[in-house]
Design a protein around this motif. Structure first.
Motif, PDB file in Angstrom:
ATOM      1  N   THR A  14      -7.696 -14.841   7.177  1.00  0.00           N
ATOM      2  CA  THR A  14      -7.796 -13.847   8.250  1.00  0.00           C
ATOM      3  C   THR A  14      -6.594 -12.908   8.236  1.00  0.00           C
ATOM      4  OG1 THR A  14      -9.168 -15.260   9.658  1.00  0.00           O
ATOM      5  CG2 THR A  14      -7.895 -13.550  10.766  1.00  0.00           C
ATOM      6  N   LEU A  15      -5.407 -13.459   8.047  1.00  0.00           N
ATOM      7  CA  LEU A  15      -4.210 -12.620   7.962  1.00  0.00           C
ATOM      8  C   LEU A  15      -4.304 -11.647   6.787  1.00  0.00           C
ATOM      9  CD1 LEU A  15      -0.977 -14.683   8.725  1.00  0.00           C
ATOM     10  CD2 LEU A  15      -1.836 -12.649   9.906  1.00  0.00           C
ATOM     11  N   ASP A  16      -4.826 -12.131   5.664  1.00  0.00           N
ATOM     12  CA  ASP A  16      -4.994 -11.260   4.497  1.00  0.00           C
ATOM     13  C   ASP A  16      -5.940 -10.109   4.819  1.00  0.00           C
ATOM     14  OD1 ASP A  16      -3.258 -12.776   3.004  1.00  0.00           O
ATOM     15  OD2 ASP A  16      -4.822 -13.832   1.867  1.00  0.00           O
ATOM     16  N   ARG A  17      -7.015 -10.409   5.548  1.00  0.00           N
ATOM     17  CA  ARG A  17      -7.958  -9.343   5.946  1.00  0.00           C
ATOM     18  C   ARG A  17      -7.262  -8.318   6.836  1.00  0.00           C
ATOM     19  NH1 ARG A  17     -11.887 -13.596   7.068  1.00  0.00           N
ATOM     20  NH2 ARG A  17     -13.485 -13.666   5.436  1.00  0.00           N
ATOM     21  N   LEU A  18      -6.447  -8.797   7.769  1.00  0.00           N
ATOM     22  CA  LEU A  18      -5.744  -7.884   8.680  1.00  0.00           C
ATOM     23  C   LEU A  18      -4.777  -6.991   7.910  1.00  0.00           C
ATOM     24  CD1 LEU A  18      -5.121 -10.364  11.630  1.00  0.00           C
ATOM     25  CD2 LEU A  18      -6.537  -8.302  11.739  1.00  0.00           C
ATOM     26  N   HIS A  19      -4.073  -7.557   6.944  1.00  0.00           N
ATOM     27  CA  HIS A  19      -3.170  -6.742   6.133  1.00  0.00           C
ATOM     28  C   HIS A  19      -3.951  -5.752   5.265  1.00  0.00           C
ATOM     29  CE1 HIS A  19       0.823  -8.212   7.098  1.00  0.00           C
ATOM     30  NE2 HIS A  19       0.346  -9.438   7.128  1.00  0.00           N
ATOM     31  N   ALA A  20      -5.103  -6.184   4.751  1.00  0.00           N
ATOM     32  CA  ALA A  20      -5.933  -5.272   3.955  1.00  0.00           C
ATOM     33  C   ALA A  20      -6.464  -4.131   4.822  1.00  0.00           C
ATOM     34  CB  ALA A  20      -7.091  -6.045   3.316  1.00  0.00           C
ATOM     35  N   TYR A  21      -6.810  -4.449   6.073  1.00  0.00           N
ATOM     36  CA  TYR A  21      -7.230  -3.399   7.014  1.00  0.00           C
ATOM     37  C   TYR A  21      -6.088  -2.405   7.249  1.00  0.00           C
ATOM     38  CZ  TYR A  21      -7.680  -1.177  11.548  1.00  0.00           C
ATOM     39  OH  TYR A  21      -7.667  -0.252  12.561  1.00  0.00           O
ATOM     40  N   ALA A  22      -4.868  -2.917   7.459  1.00  0.00           N
ATOM     41  CA  ALA A  22      -3.715  -2.031   7.666  1.00  0.00           C
ATOM     42  C   ALA A  22      -3.513  -1.119   6.451  1.00  0.00           C
ATOM     43  CB  ALA A  22      -2.461  -2.857   7.934  1.00  0.00           C
ATOM     44  N   ASP A  23      -3.714  -1.670   5.249  1.00  0.00           N
ATOM     45  CA  ASP A  23      -3.590  -0.856   4.034  1.00  0.00           C
ATOM     46  C   ASP A  23      -4.656   0.243   3.992  1.00  0.00           C
ATOM     47  OD1 ASP A  23      -1.417  -2.301   3.155  1.00  0.00           O
ATOM     48  OD2 ASP A  23      -2.597  -3.631   1.861  1.00  0.00           O
ATOM     49  N   LEU A  24      -5.869  -0.092   4.441  1.00  0.00           N
ATOM     50  CA  LEU A  24      -6.946   0.907   4.500  1.00  0.00           C
ATOM     51  C   LEU A  24      -6.576   2.046   5.443  1.00  0.00           C
ATOM     52  CD1 LEU A  24     -10.503  -0.758   4.718  1.00  0.00           C
ATOM     53  CD2 LEU A  24      -9.653   0.826   2.980  1.00  0.00           C
ATOM     54  N   VAL A  25      -6.025   1.702   6.602  1.00  0.00           N
ATOM     55  CA  VAL A  25      -5.594   2.733   7.561  1.00  0.00           C
ATOM     56  C   VAL A  25      -4.565   3.648   6.908  1.00  0.00           C
ATOM     57  CG1 VAL A  25      -4.405   3.171   9.751  1.00  0.00           C
ATOM     58  CG2 VAL A  25      -6.117   1.346   9.605  1.00  0.00           C
ATOM     59  N   ARG A  26      -3.604   3.065   6.209  1.00  0.00           N
ATOM     60  CA  ARG A  26      -2.570   3.875   5.557  1.00  0.00           C
ATOM     61  C   ARG A  26      -3.172   4.814   4.507  1.00  0.00           C
ATOM     62  NH1 ARG A  26       0.045  -1.315   5.525  1.00  0.00           N
ATOM     63  NH2 ARG A  26       1.649  -1.397   7.148  1.00  0.00           N
ATOM     64  N   ARG A  27      -4.174   4.320   3.769  1.00  0.00           N
ATOM     65  CA  ARG A  27      -4.781   5.143   2.715  1.00  0.00           C
ATOM     66  C   ARG A  27      -5.626   6.279   3.283  1.00  0.00           C
ATOM     67  NH1 ARG A  27      -6.216   0.356  -0.069  1.00  0.00           N
ATOM     68  NH2 ARG A  27      -8.435   0.851   0.018  1.00  0.00           N
ATOM     69  N   TRP A  28      -6.325   6.012   4.360  1.00  0.00           N
ATOM     70  CA  TRP A  28      -7.223   7.011   4.947  1.00  0.00           C
ATOM     71  C   TRP A  28      -6.499   7.996   5.855  1.00  0.00           C
ATOM     72  CZ3 TRP A  28     -12.888   7.285   5.649  1.00  0.00           C
ATOM     73  CH2 TRP A  28     -13.588   6.520   4.714  1.00  0.00           C
ATOM     74  N   ASN A  29      -5.362   7.582   6.415  1.00  0.00           N
ATOM     75  CA  ASN A  29      -4.735   8.365   7.480  1.00  0.00           C
ATOM     76  C   ASN A  29      -4.361   9.795   7.086  1.00  0.00           C
ATOM     77  OD1 ASN A  29      -4.118   7.609  10.347  1.00  0.00           O
ATOM     78  ND2 ASN A  29      -2.192   8.605   9.824  1.00  0.00           N
TER      79      ASN A  29
END
Length: 204
Positions: A14-29
């Protein structure tokens, strides 16, 4: 890493998913303004952990959750990721009228196999969702937010609404037109902020 959160008892997956989500936000932002660019350097604490604490106050037996004005998925995507492990029977509806932000939410759904639907509509025009939990973060001041919450909450449901340092003034203004029961939880990421848990919301 200090998660400040009961949700910190989640699995590594679950933590890995949350970090992957944060990375997605950074890429799309840079293409879509999901969060203020000035907050990207503190994305984990300012946005992810801040959204995780909303989940901490959720009734774990709830099976329907509506997140209004989901934007970049805060708190909706974060809570849906946590729910995979901690509330597996809960389905989410994320309401976002901006088509580009909704496209990002759909990418998150696919990427993390989340139990959610995205409604690309304005919350005030959407047919009532009758959700047991309704959340909304940085959508509107409480007097403007409560009509939307009241429209989409199920009888006996709970609204989980993160609010900043003006939370007391917003509550006072909202009480001019609304009756509700409120429990105010101090934010773990900002001592001047609160997570407001509202029940029995009725117009005066």
């Amino acid at each position: 890493m200090n998660l400040h959160s009961a949700s910190s008892n989640v699995s590594r997956e679950t933590l890995d998913r949350l970090h992957a989500y944060a990375d997605l936000v950074r890429r799309w932002n840079p293409r879509i303004n999901l969060v203020a660019a000035s907050t990207l350097s503190d994305l984990w604490e300012r946005h992810v952990v801040d959204s995780m604490q909303v989940f901490d106050h959720a009734d774990r037996t709830a099976t329907t959750w509506a997140d209004l004005g989901s934007g970049g998925g805060l708190p909706g995507i974060v809570c849906a990721i946590l729910a995979l492990e901690l509330m597996p029977d809960c389905s989410f509806t994320l309401v976002e009228s901006d088509k580009r932000k909704a496209a990002f939410l759909l990418v998150c759904k696919q990427e993390f196999a989340l139990n959610l639907t995205v409604r690309i509509e304005r919350a005030e025009r959407l047919a009532p969702l009758s959700a047991q939990i309704v959340s909304a973060r940085a959508l509107a001041p409480l007097p403007q937010l409560l009509p939307l919450v009241a429209r989409h909450i199920a009888p006996g449901g709970c609204a989980l609404l993160p609010k900043g340092k003006n939370h007391a003034a917003e509550l006072e203004a909202a009480r001019a037109e609304w009756h509700f029961q409120v429990t105010s939880h101090v934010s773990t990421t900002d001592a001047s902020a609160r997570i407001l848990a509202l029940k029995d919301i009725q117009r005066v």
